[in-house]
Enzyme design. Structure first.
Site, short mmCIF file in Angstrom:
data_model
loop_
_atom_site.label_atom_id
_atom_site.label_comp_id
_atom_site.label_asym_id
_atom_site.label_seq_id
_atom_site.Cartn_x
_atom_site.Cartn_y
_atom_site.Cartn_z
N LYS A 89 0.86 -1.17 0.16
CA LYS A 89 -0.18 0.07 -0.25
C LYS A 89 0.71 1.10 0.12
CE LYS A 89 -3.88 2.39 2.26
NZ LYS A 89 -4.84 2.35 3.66
N LYS A 105 -2.31 -1.54 -3.76
CA LYS A 105 -3.00 -0.22 -3.79
C LYS A 105 -2.17 0.82 -3.75
CE LYS A 105 -6.27 2.00 -0.83
NZ LYS A 105 -7.29 2.00 0.47
#
Length: 335
Positions: free
Chosen positions: A202, A257
């Site tokens: 992330k 992400k």
């Protein structure tokens, strides 16, 4: 003069001439089985709130969430991901509301598993919706997020979600060692089949702005950033180390992400590990698409479908996308 020794015996365009041959040689396909629908939930009854930066996406009260969930199940969408909006008076420095068994997310999980048991429920394990400062963890006097104290809080949050009936807990916080700690706690509590979808890579991205508006954490963050725990967008090899660590600690699935700006990471992760790999087409990606679509600069269906097919080509097994319901309806119509 022709300098290509393969041409004209080999004409690559032959197989592109007709629809039937293009379909026969398509290397990747997007189906409803690839879709996870992120949903925002709020307190109240018969209540929906538009999100200005995410046209077409709404925050829903639990009764409307249930109605929507039943429609999603009929469309064949395998799972939804829940993101609660927490009232200001329930936020705190220690984020205690995160593991309250009667908090919004926990009540939503119980309702959905009772009424729509076939729909997979993924819950967000992170503290940012519950902290007064908008960071994903508990901070010291200098504003630095404390890793191990935060992990202890995340364990309590994950256990409360599992007890409510969540099928998948998804730690999105990026604390070191939290996957192993959560896995051990779940095992010890008897939740041996509760899956962990780790937000393993992330990034500290600028594409999250509309999401923070949606869950009400943007104002709390007050211009701060999350660079001390989320990944540097410049780094690729580091993502492989993060994924390897999470898998070793017991993650069942890993996630990258944001999505489209990081499809190279998806490809590297899939090639290196060959594990269930997911990607999140985040709020900023959705907002950009919708702005161009609403202005008539891009054609809605073709560009959305192409964007999601790119995830599949990169190696994603599934995609969290705010277009999931719309795409599921298109796929059903086309079929």
């Amino acid at each position: 003069m022709n300098t290509n020794r393969y041409f004209p015996a080999s004409r690559m365009r032959r197989m592109r001439e007709h629809d039937f041959s293009r379909r026969l040689m398509a290397e990747h396909q997007l189906t409803v089985n690839d879709l996870i629908y992120p949903m925002f939930i709020i307190e109240g009854e018969n209540k929906r709130e538009a999100i200005a930066s995410m046209p077409g996406i709404e925050r829903l009260s639990l009764d409307l969430l249930l109605t929507e969930a039943k429609e999603l199940a009929v469309l064949g969408i395998p799972a939804i991901a829940l993101f609660p909006v927490t009232a200001s008076d329930k936020k705190s420095l220690q984020a205690e509301e995160a593991w309250n068994p009667d908090a919004l997310a926990q009540r939503a999980v119980r309702l959905l598993k009772q009424q729509v048991p076939e729909l997979g429920i993924i819950t967000d394990v992170a503290l940012d919706p519950f902290t007064t400062h908008g960071q994903d963890g508990i901070i010291d006097d200098n504003g630095y997020v404390l890793n191990d104290i935060t992990t202890a809080a995340l364990i309590k949050q994950a256990l409360s979600h599992a007890a409510a009936g969540a099928d998948v807990v998804a730690p999105s916080d990026m604390m070191d060692g939290r996957i192993g700690a959560i896995r051990e706690a779940l095992e010890d509590a008897g939740f041996v089949n509760t899956r962990i979808m780790a937000y393993s890579a992330k990034y500290a991205s600028s594409y999250y702005g509309p999401f923070r508006d949606a869950v009400g954490s943007a104002g709390n963050l007050k211009g701060g950033n999350k660079k001390t725990y989320q990944m540097d967008p410049a780094n690729s090899n580091e993502a492989l180390h993060e994924v390897a660590q999470d898998l070793e600690e017991g993650a069942d699935m890993v996630m990258v992400k944001p999505g489209m700006p990081y499809l190279d990471i998806v490809r590297r992760v899939k090639d290196e590990f060959g594990v269930p790999t997911f990607a999140y087409q985040v709020s900023g990606e959705y907002a950009m698409h919708m702005a161009a679509i609403q202005n008539g600069w891009l054609a809605e269906k073709p560009v959305i479908m192409e964007s999601l097919l790119a995830f599949k080509r990169a190696g994603a097994d599934g995609i969290l996308t705010y277009f999931a319901k719309k795409v599921a309806m298109w796929l059903k119509q086309d079929f």
